[in-house]
Design an enzyme around this catalytic site. Sequence first.
Site, PDB file in Angstrom:
ATOM      1  N   SER A  43       0.868  -1.182   0.000  1.00 53.36           N
ATOM      2  CA  SER A  43       0.000   0.000   0.000  1.00 53.36           C
ATOM      3  C   SER A  43       0.900   1.226   0.000  1.00 53.36           C
ATOM      4  O   SER A  43       1.075   1.911   0.992  1.00 53.36           O
ATOM      5  CB  SER A  43      -0.944  -0.011   1.211  1.00 53.36           C
ATOM      6  N   HIS A 156      -3.337  -6.066   2.773  1.00 57.96           N
ATOM      7  CA  HIS A 156      -2.419  -7.087   3.289  1.00 57.96           C
ATOM      8  C   HIS A 156      -3.090  -8.431   3.545  1.00 57.96           C
ATOM      9  O   HIS A 156      -2.444  -9.363   4.014  1.00 57.96           O
ATOM     10  CB  HIS A 156      -1.747  -6.607   4.578  1.00 57.96           C
ATOM     11  N   GLU A 165      -4.303  -2.331   9.406  1.00 58.03           N
ATOM     12  CA  GLU A 165      -3.496  -2.822  10.534  1.00 58.03           C
ATOM     13  C   GLU A 165      -4.105  -2.485  11.888  1.00 58.03           C
ATOM     14  O   GLU A 165      -4.395  -1.319  12.174  1.00 58.03           O
ATOM     15  CB  GLU A 165      -2.088  -2.199  10.465  1.00 58.03           C
ATOM     16  N   GLU A 206       1.837  -9.405   7.069  1.00 58.32           N
ATOM     17  CA  GLU A 206       2.722  -8.992   8.162  1.00 58.32           C
ATOM     18  C   GLU A 206       2.594  -9.907   9.375  1.00 58.32           C
ATOM     19  O   GLU A 206       3.046  -9.573  10.470  1.00 58.32           O
ATOM     20  CB  GLU A 206       2.455  -7.536   8.533  1.00 58.32           C
ATOM     21  N   ASP A 243      -3.484   1.435  11.825  1.00 57.03           N
ATOM     22  CA  ASP A 243      -3.110   2.004  10.531  1.00 57.03           C
ATOM     23  C   ASP A 243      -4.167   1.584   9.528  1.00 57.03           C
ATOM     24  O   ASP A 243      -4.033   0.541   8.880  1.00 57.03           O
ATOM     25  CB  ASP A 243      -1.725   1.524  10.086  1.00 57.03           C
ATOM     26  N   GLU A 287      -2.328   5.924  12.433  1.00 57.81           N
ATOM     27  CA  GLU A 287      -1.508   6.209  11.241  1.00 57.81           C
ATOM     28  C   GLU A 287      -2.405   6.232  10.004  1.00 57.81           C
ATOM     29  O   GLU A 287      -3.290   5.380   9.864  1.00 57.81           O
ATOM     30  CB  GLU A 287      -0.455   5.105  11.133  1.00 57.81           C
ATOM     31  N   ASP A 314       1.989   8.494   7.125  1.00 65.28           N
ATOM     32  CA  ASP A 314       2.804   7.530   6.366  1.00 65.28           C
ATOM     33  C   ASP A 314       2.733   7.910   4.884  1.00 65.28           C
ATOM     34  O   ASP A 314       3.612   8.619   4.379  1.00 65.28           O
ATOM     35  CB  ASP A 314       2.289   6.110   6.639  1.00 65.28           C
ATOM     36  N   LYS A 339      10.162   5.067   6.712  1.00 61.72           N
ATOM     37  CA  LYS A 339      10.511   3.874   5.938  1.00 61.72           C
ATOM     38  C   LYS A 339      11.663   4.244   5.015  1.00 61.72           C
ATOM     39  O   LYS A 339      11.504   5.085   4.122  1.00 61.72           O
ATOM     40  CB  LYS A 339       9.314   3.434   5.095  1.00 61.72           C
ATOM     41  N   HIS A 367       9.064  -1.240   9.079  1.00 61.75           N
ATOM     42  CA  HIS A 367       9.279  -2.235   8.033  1.00 61.75           C
ATOM     43  C   HIS A 367       8.353  -1.943   6.847  1.00 61.75           C
ATOM     44  O   HIS A 367       7.612  -0.963   6.846  1.00 61.75           O
ATOM     45  CB  HIS A 367       8.958  -3.635   8.589  1.00 61.75           C
ATOM     46  N   LYS A 390       7.782  -0.148  14.197  1.00 65.12           N
ATOM     47  CA  LYS A 390       6.643  -0.945  13.742  1.00 65.12           C
ATOM     48  C   LYS A 390       7.216  -2.018  12.838  1.00 65.12           C
ATOM     49  O   LYS A 390       7.789  -1.727  11.793  1.00 65.12           O
ATOM     50  CB  LYS A 390       5.670  -0.023  12.992  1.00 65.12           C
TER      51      LYS A 390
END
Length: 421
Positions: A43, A156, A165, A206, A243, A287, A314, A339, A367, A390
């Site tokens: 994403s 994900h 998330e 994840e 998130d 997030e 993000d 990131k 990550h 994270k």
Amino acid sequence: MSSAIAKVHALEILDSRGSPTLRVSVQLDNGVLGTASVPSGASTGENEAVELRDGDKARYGGKGVLRAVANVNEVIAPKLVGRNPAQQAQLDALMLELDGTANKSRLGANAILGVSQALARAAATESGLPLYAYLGGPGARRLPVPQMNVINGGKHADSSLDFQEFMIVPHGAASFSEALRYGAETFQALKGLLHQRGLSTAVGDEGGFAPQLSGNEQACELIVEAIERAKLRPGKDVSIALDPASTSFFEGGKYHLTRSGQGEKSAEQMIALYRSWIDRYPIVSLEDGLAENDWAGFRALTAQLGDRIQIVGDDILVTNPIYIRRGIAEKACNAALIKLNQIGTVSETVDAIALCQRAGWGFVVSHRSGETEDSFIADFAVAMGGGQIKTGSLCRSERIVKYNRLLEIEDELGPAALFGN
Ligand code: PGA
Ligand code: ZN
């Protein structure tokens, strides 16, 4: 006399989704070797530095990275041989110059980052220091509080969740190792709960569970129950971070909560939803609560909820000093996700973090959903001292390798280690 770079070599390897990525090694003339592998997002923000892929449908559906590999081996390597590996800033700048584009689209941010990180590793080994101490100096001793992604949705996982998330944050622990235990025990308790209710315990990208729940909110309910089942206190020992990765369900000015059947919402309605959750669940961080181009929405979100929880950018900030500066000026967030591959060099990532620190913002070293067995970000998080990381759930070795590296660092620091932010 310090050693010089003798060889820079890239190789196409696979990431945790089975998609190609790069591993780069930098060898010095005294034999010291530094290697690094590059992660990859699903994403992704539209303003991220460009991940160069071959586009040759005959290999890996177009996802091969042989062009990026060739860029390392044929374009970057000849310019670095003979140089001092400790000159990270100069060598990163040299690669930017070689690339010559604003978004690293010529050589590829994946090619450049692999070299940048491998250089740091080689230089650290050459100097006789662990990576966190080399990058962070003698003061680097703060272990981060992890945001652990235990329920996966969005891009994900094929779950019923629009939000990407649902993370647990074991901030009440006294040390990193204890925090990791809180996280792992909550994860196991959650597994038991899901099993008991006949829900799937299969995991997403994840490592978080990806069950078919009745709605996004049920994920928060389950997590609170799991924390209690693990004999921990919600809000005191372990809290929740979210998130939603809202860009992935934003279209035509509206947020479409289609998978969960909650219909479409305006930014104001999303903020109202978050407020009602914060009132009822121990949420400490949010997030990408809104989409990457919804700056007005982000300003409203931070104005309304920024004094109660951490508002992390993000996709809207993409670890890029340009957007972080704007975010600070507009009070669009109060923290940034960091990131390395969003911006593409170690030096620029450090610059992005320095901006956050000067503004009094928080930052979370992160990550990507596509990862490798590289644990660079564990050392990097300790080096930068922000006290937050994270790096996924409590299973899948590409996630656990970062946690295990943090355990090693904590052990090595002994009584000097600090925990949290
Ligand atoms: P990505 O997701 O690595 O797939 O982009 C992670 C995130 O959105 O934080
Ligand atoms: Zn995100």
